[in-house]
Design an enzyme around this catalytic site. Structure first.
Site, PDB file in Angstrom:
ATOM      1  N   GLU A 280     -77.068 -52.284  60.061  1.00 22.37           N
ATOM      2  CA  GLU A 280     -77.654 -51.388  59.062  1.00 22.37           C
ATOM      3  C   GLU A 280     -77.273 -49.937  59.312  1.00 22.37           C
ATOM      4  OE1 GLU A 280     -79.199 -49.659  56.044  1.00 22.37           O
ATOM      5  OE2 GLU A 280     -79.367 -51.833  56.203  1.00 22.37           O
ATOM      6  N   ASP A 284     -75.026 -47.336  56.971  1.00 29.12           N
ATOM      7  CA  ASP A 284     -75.519 -46.027  56.536  1.00 29.12           C
ATOM      8  C   ASP A 284     -74.518 -44.921  56.854  1.00 29.12           C
ATOM      9  OD1 ASP A 284     -77.885 -47.052  55.534  1.00 29.12           O
ATOM     10  OD2 ASP A 284     -79.010 -46.706  57.364  1.00 29.12           O
ATOM     11  N   SER A 493     -79.729 -51.710  50.672  1.00 25.89           N
ATOM     12  CA  SER A 493     -79.497 -50.889  51.857  1.00 25.89           C
ATOM     13  C   SER A 493     -78.109 -50.267  51.825  1.00 25.89           C
ATOM     14  CB  SER A 493     -79.660 -51.716  53.125  1.00 25.89           C
ATOM     15  OG  SER A 493     -78.796 -52.838  53.099  1.00 25.89           O
ATOM     16  N   ASP A 534     -75.320 -46.367  31.970  1.00 23.33           N
ATOM     17  CA  ASP A 534     -76.424 -47.262  31.648  1.00 23.33           C
ATOM     18  C   ASP A 534     -75.983 -48.710  31.871  1.00 23.33           C
ATOM     19  OD1 ASP A 534     -78.804 -48.281  30.810  1.00 23.33           O
ATOM     20  OD2 ASP A 534     -78.541 -47.792  28.690  1.00 23.33           O
ATOM     21  N   VAL A 535     -76.656 -49.393  32.775  1.00 22.34           N
ATOM     22  CA  VAL A 535     -76.341 -50.784  33.096  1.00 22.34           C
ATOM     23  C   VAL A 535     -77.207 -51.676  32.220  1.00 22.34           C
ATOM     24  CG1 VAL A 535     -76.252 -52.525  34.919  1.00 22.34           C
ATOM     25  CG2 VAL A 535     -75.759 -50.119  35.456  1.00 22.34           C
ATOM     26  N   GLY A 560     -81.246 -48.113  28.497  1.00 22.09           N
ATOM     27  CA  GLY A 560     -82.222 -47.174  29.031  1.00 22.09           C
ATOM     28  C   GLY A 560     -82.716 -47.615  30.403  1.00 22.09           C
ATOM     29  N   ASP A 562     -84.626 -49.493  33.308  1.00 24.34           N
ATOM     30  CA  ASP A 562     -85.147 -50.843  33.525  1.00 24.34           C
ATOM     31  C   ASP A 562     -85.483 -51.021  35.003  1.00 24.34           C
ATOM     32  OD1 ASP A 562     -82.755 -52.065  35.009  1.00 24.34           O
ATOM     33  OD2 ASP A 562     -81.795 -51.418  33.147  1.00 24.34           O
TER      34      ASP A 562
END
EC number: 3.4.14.10
Length: 586
Positions: A280, A284, A493, A534-535, A560, A562
């Protein structure tokens, strides 16, 4: 004698929190010995919480006269300071039991024995363990504070805060190790791996170059020394210098030679041993750097679990397994010049696993970071609408929002996959907080979504709660170097550090114009919805353990906002124009 004191305390005290039973997936190991050490924190009531909330909203809302007028550490502390009466009352109460209080503004820390803590709080501490591992935790199912003291106290922890903090990695992809990285990679082996992993450009494997291409990131940072970006590491996760060097050689040659610094909080370490976890933390650092180079990067390494079996000679550290409180109080204590302007965190848990008073207090601390001009981003989670989707209190079907992503003072980041077009990835979490009301800055966008879905799933979520996520970025199959191996990692993540890198670039552009950092982002984000892709396809799926949802449940991506991808993914050129008008994306 102890038992009589305990009952006397309960009779004249206010119960601050009480759990009906041992939380789900936890087991009792036994009562704690009375002479075992325990370290606790008391949060005192602040005098001007509402005034600080209003001030942070004003300094974070574009067009307001106070926009960008962030506070110093001392100015924030003047808002959060308790009354003198509160400090005196709590300190006197502790001293009556022979406990020495350590006061730091609105926090009082102390270490004592379990026997004394039992008397103080009218309770019985015991040892509990999460069935998934992580070692025993010293906790209790309820606690009380004398009435004349309770009026000055918000919470005492760790007491009833069980939870199960974890890195927000995908429950679908997790982390896949591939071939080992040669110590002296040749151009051929490097090209073979990149070609094999990235055959579909950004479709099969994500790299910094494909993210920059996908989101139109061409900006070159001209001045970065006073603009830092950071990430938080917990649970013995440590970023590795050697892996970053290899990642730069393979995937970010322009950043070759850049390193990161580490600040240690609450007994955290900078452990480079091969036995320590790093997946992790490596994700990052590698993707914050891949997006935001050459901006300086800081890792906060926060301890908090302590030895698995604490003893007198090796007690657990203060705030055991309370990384948010320990980390936040540490960061907020830093001088203004030492604070980063952007922080990414890829850890979290189910919101319902966290006591409400704890969730609210931690959220208040994130607000304080916003007051000081820091943008805080969290991964939204990796379980769609939830895992089992069962409410702990009554076993009813209930969608599971995540913590701390549900705090209205952080920016929650969901995940996408694919490029033509991007679509919501199945693990991306979202939903509506059970503790925090829906803030005004997102009411319009979220209201349109709720009107569109009508009564669908209405019985299973709190439509008036703070809605998550706010934004999204790619989150599937990221090329990472970990412990000398090529690896692929998926989850929100991955999305959070990507978006944090974007924000760090925007702050650098603002700095080049003499402007303040963006600070608390959300009002600005919802004021610039045209700056997002916008997905509208894909879903976040989950709830396969629900008795009422035999086939699970899904949040669909829509036109929009979601609850899978939020406002969408970044159009960097549009965000740059909104944040720093006139700065070229070149």
């Amino acid at each position: 004698m102890l038992l009589s004191l305990l009952f006397a305390a309960v009779a004249s005290a206010r119960v601050m929190d009480r759990l009906a039973a041992v939380p789900k997936d936890w087991r009792t190991l036994g009562q704690a010995a009375l002479d075992e050490p325990v370290s606790l924190r008391i949060a005192l009531k602040q005098q001007h919480t509402e005034a600080l909330e209003q001030a942070v909203l004003e300094m974070s809302t574009p067009g307001h006269p106070n926009y960008g007028l962030h506070m110093t550490r001392d100015e924030v502390r003047s808002y959060t300071a308790p009354s003198d009466q509160a400090t005196a009352a709590v300190s006197e109460w502790l001293r009556k039991y022979g406990v020495k209080p350590l006061v730091d503004n609105d926090w009082v820390s102390f270490t004592t024995t379990v026997g004394t803590a039992n008397e103080l709080l009218g309770t019985k501490f015991g040892w509990y363990e999460y069935i998934g591992g992580g070692g025993p935790k010293l906790r209790t199912l309820s606690y009380a504070v004398p009435d004349d003291v309770a009026v000055h106290v918000d919470l005492v922890q760790p007491t009833t805060r069980f939870g199960q903090l974890g890195a927000k990695k995908s429950t679908i992809f997790e982390m896949h190790r591939l071939e080992a990285v040669d110590k002296t990679p040749t151009a051929t082996t490097n090209a073979n791996f990149v070609a094999q992993a990235g055959a579909a450009v950004c479709g099969s494997t994500i790299t910094p170059d494909c993210l920059k291409s996908l989101y139109n990131i061409n900006y070159t940072v001209s001045a970065s020394a006073d603009n830092k970006v950071a990430f938080a590491s917990y649970l013995e996760e440590y970023a590795r210098y050697a892996d970053l060097q290899t990642f730069e050689e393979r995937y970010a040659p322009a950043a070759k030679g850049q390193n990161f610094t580490v600040q240690l909080a609450n007994g955290g370490l900078d452990d480079q041993k091969s036995s320590s976890d790093s997946g992790e933390a490596n994700l990052d650092i590698q993707y914050i750097l891949g997006i935001s180079h050459p901006i300086p990067i800081l890792e906060y390494s926060t301890g908090g679990r302590g030895p698995l079996v604490p003893t007198r000679d090796q007690p657990r550290p203060p705030g055991s397994n309370e990384p948010y409180l320990e980390w936040l109080t540490f960061v907020l204590g830093q001088p203004d010049s030492e604070l980063p302007q952007t922080i990414s965190t890829s850890y979290g848990e189910e919101e319902q696993s966290v006591p409400q008073d704890y969730a609210v207090k931690v959220c208040n601390l994130f607000m304080q970071l916003g007051a000081r001009g820091v943008s805080v981003l969290f991964s939204s989670g990796d379980s769609g609408p939830g895992n089992s989707c069962v409410r702990n209190t009554n076993n009813a079907t209930f969608f599971e929002p995540t913590f701390p992503a549900g705090c209205p003072w952080v920016t929650s980041v969901g995940a996408t996959t694919g490029t033509a077009p991007e679509r919501a990835v199945g693990f991306s979490s979202g939903g509506f907080s059970i503790y925090h009301a829906q803030p005004s800055y997102q009411a319009g966008a979220v209201g349109a979504y709720l009107q569109g879905i009508g009564s669908t799933y209405a019985a299973y979520f709190n439509g008036s709660g703070r809605a998550i996520p706010d934004v999204a970025a790619q989150g599937s199959n990221f090329a990472v170097i970990d412990k000398g191996f090529n690896a692929l990692l998926s989850g929100t993540s991955a999305s959070s550090p990507v978006f944090a890198g974007v924000v760090a670039l925007l702050n650098a552009a603002r700095k080049s114009q003499g402007q303040p950092p963006l600070g608390f982002l959300n009002p600005w984000l919802y004021n610039n919805t045209a700056a997002f892709n916008d997905v509208t396809t894909g879903s976040g799926v989950g709830c396969y353990g629900s008795k009422d949802l035999k086939n699970g449940a899904r949040w669909n991506a829509t036109v929009g906002w979601d609850p899978v991808t939020g406002l969408g993914t970044p159009k960097f050129d549009k965000l740059l124009e909104a944040a720093a008008p006139g700065v070229p994306n070149a």
